[in-house]
Enzyme design. Structure first.
Site, short mmCIF file in Angstrom:
data_model
loop_
_atom_site.label_atom_id
_atom_site.label_comp_id
_atom_site.label_asym_id
_atom_site.label_seq_id
_atom_site.Cartn_x
_atom_site.Cartn_y
_atom_site.Cartn_z
CB SER A 1 41.96 33.77 45.42
OG SER A 1 41.80 33.37 44.08
CG ASP B 1 40.10 35.31 41.23
OD1 ASP B 1 39.86 36.52 41.23
OD2 ASP B 1 40.84 34.75 42.07
CG HIS C 1 38.58 36.62 45.56
ND1 HIS C 1 38.03 37.90 45.55
CD2 HIS C 1 39.36 36.55 44.46
CE1 HIS C 1 38.48 38.56 44.49
NE2 HIS C 1 39.28 37.76 43.80
CG HIS D 1 37.97 39.65 40.73
ND1 HIS D 1 39.33 39.48 40.94
CD2 HIS D 1 37.84 40.67 39.85
CE1 HIS D 1 39.99 40.36 40.20
NE2 HIS D 1 39.12 41.08 39.53
CG MET E 1 42.96 44.18 40.00
SD MET E 1 42.46 42.69 40.87
CE MET E 1 43.78 41.55 40.48
CG MET F 1 39.45 39.47 36.46
SD MET F 1 40.80 38.48 37.16
CE MET F 1 39.86 37.35 38.16
CG MET G 1 40.30 34.80 35.16
SD MET G 1 42.01 34.25 35.29
CE MET G 1 42.39 34.80 36.95
CG ASP H 1 42.62 39.83 43.82
OD1 ASP H 1 43.47 38.97 44.12
OD2 ASP H 1 41.69 39.63 43.01
C1 DX5 Z 1 44.39 37.40 39.80
C2 DX5 Z 1 43.23 37.06 40.70
C3 DX5 Z 1 43.62 36.88 42.11
C4 DX5 Z 1 44.55 35.72 42.35
C5 DX5 Z 1 45.41 36.09 43.52
O1 DX5 Z 1 43.92 37.81 38.58
O2 DX5 Z 1 42.26 38.08 40.66
O3 DX5 Z 1 42.47 36.77 42.95
O4 DX5 Z 1 43.92 34.51 42.62
O5 DX5 Z 1 46.38 35.13 43.70
P1 DX5 Z 1 47.67 35.42 44.58
O6 DX5 Z 1 47.18 35.73 45.98
O7 DX5 Z 1 48.42 34.15 44.51
O8 DX5 Z 1 48.38 36.58 43.98
ZN ZN Z 2 40.62 38.10 42.19
#
Ligand code: DX5
Ligand code: ZN
Length: 216
Positions: A7, A34, A32, A65, A138, A67, A36, A176
């Site tokens: 990620s 992310d 990956h 991903h 998750m 969010m 947000m 994840d």
């Molecule tokens: C959290 C993200 C994850 C995050 C995971 O909201 O969706 O992808 O980057 O990080 P680790 O592996 O450090 O938990």
């Molecule tokens: Zn993620």
């Protein structure tokens, strides 16, 4: 075959291109990404323009991903910016709009998936099971990297695995949050075939390849 998806949230954003190259050399299969929005989750990361630039640095498969609230508004743009797979949270809009978002992703020729927050039951994914390429479970509350793995999500993972095998065997099952060399084993035992790992890879003091190999 198990896929590892580091990620980028835990990467060094000042050298994203170099990070992508180092991940390619590590043997990881996917990246990956992310996204947000500060509303669906209490944090803001990066979005469409960064993805567009980042796409030029790597040919690796990018799993975005989202969010964000009402992802149907933006999925086409994430596809155009270069995502290979786009996943949306089923809690982020009405069921009708989630279906619409998945259809839009498909119409762009990309893979689509749905994501379940820790408090969302496995059954909630059933209406989409036949139409998605991946289900993401998750194992932390979404929003931040570096949190602890919620082992109590494993029964949910195993149930989804059973339904996938029965109804849509081509569908992938991704995990994840808090995945490291110990928790990765649990995820695989319970049916995961894609493991996202942020801190376990990017905060590893050594070659990323060692960190990625340790997750397998
Ligand atoms: C959290 C993200 C994850 C995050 C995971 O909201 O969706 O992808 O980057 O990080 P680790 O592996 O450090 O938990
Ligand atoms: Zn993620």
């Amino acid at each position: 075959m198990l896929k590892i998806a580091p990620s980028l949230l835990s990467a060094d954003f000042a050298i994203l291109g170099q990070e992508a190259e180092d991940i390619r050399l590590s043997g990881a299969e996917w990246l990956h990404y992310d996204v947000m929005d500060g509303i669906f989750v209490p944090n803001i990361s990066f979005g469409i323009p960064v993805l567009k630039s980042f796409r030029k640095c790597t040919e690796m498969f990018i799993d975005a991903h989202l969010m964000i609230t009402q992802p149907v508004r933006y999925v086409k743009e994430f596809c155009d910016a270069g995502a290979d797979m786009v996943t949306v949270h089923m809690e982020s809009d009405t069921p009708e709009n989630i279906t619409k978002a998945l259809e839009l992703i498909r119409a762009q020729g990309k893979l689509c998936g749905i994501v379940l927050k820790p408090n969302t039951r496995a059954e909630a994914a059933l209406p989409w099971l036949d139409m998605v390429d991946m289900i993401l479970v998750m194992t932390v509350e979404p929003g931040f990297g570096g949190q602890s793995f919620m082992a109590d999500m494993m029964p949910k993972l195993a149930r989804l695995r059973a339904w996938i095998n029965e109804r849509n065997p081509g569908c992938l099952l991704e995990v994840d949050g808090g995945v490291n060399k110990d928790t990765a084993k649990l995820c695989v035992e319970n049916g995961a075939d894609v493991l996202v790992a942020g801190s376990a890879v990017f905060k590893y003091k050594g070659k990323y390849k060692e960190a990625v190999d340790a997750l397998r």
